[in-house]
Design a protein around this motif. Structure first.
Motif: not given
Length: 160
Positions: A20, A24, A74, A77-78, A90, A147-149, A152
């Motif tokens: 992930w 980014l 999640g 990553l955050r 991304p 999924r990133l949105e 994050l």
């Protein structure tokens, strides 16, 4: 003068996080076969931040360590994005498999390697110079961005 972007090394427990972060555009090495001593040496030698859930390993890494208490991707990553002020969108600039920066590929050169369902409108195309994996902005890229949105969304960069 802009500070150099942090580079990371994820330990064996954090392979998903490494992928992930790469999405980014973050340089995140992942070498799960290396023992702890080799991970520590590599982090110090290459100036990488060793990301781990192992308290003892993080303690031994000192300034080169980042201990994560989170266990859900999640949340992990955050935590890394906010703590280090990383981009939260991304970038599609690194190979998800081997972490190398990808390079543009002309659509005509990519076409023989594409599945039949991938149309010409899927460009731009990029390829990893090391493992030769081909990337394009298809449905998988849109799903990853969504999924990133979701993971994050609303993340404030630079705050832990």
């Amino acid at each position: 003068m802009r500070a150099e972007a942090p580079r990371f090394l994820a330990d064996a427990m954090l392979g998903r996080l490494a992928r992930w972060l790469r999405l980014l555009g973050v340089d995140c090495a992942y070498l799960p076969h290396l023992p702890d001593a080799a991970l520590l040496a590599l982090a110090r030698c290459e100036g990488r931040i060793l990301v781990t859930r192992d308290r003892e390993l993080a303690r031994r890494a000192g300034a080169h360590g980042c201990l994560l208490a989170e266990t859900e991707i999640g949340a992990e990553l955050r935590r890394v994005v906010t703590r280090f002020g990383l981009p939260a969108a991304p970038a599609f600039t690194r190979c998800l498999r081997c972490n190398r920066p990808v390079r543009p590929v002309h659509p005509a050169a990519a076409r023989p390697f594409l599945p039949p369902a991938v149309g010409a409108g899927a460009s731009p195309f990029t390829r990893c110079p090391a493992c030769r994996r081909l990337y394009w902005r298809g449905g998988h890229a849109r799903r990853a961005a969504a999924r990133l949105e979701a993971m994050l969304g609303g993340t404030e960069r630079g705050k832990a």
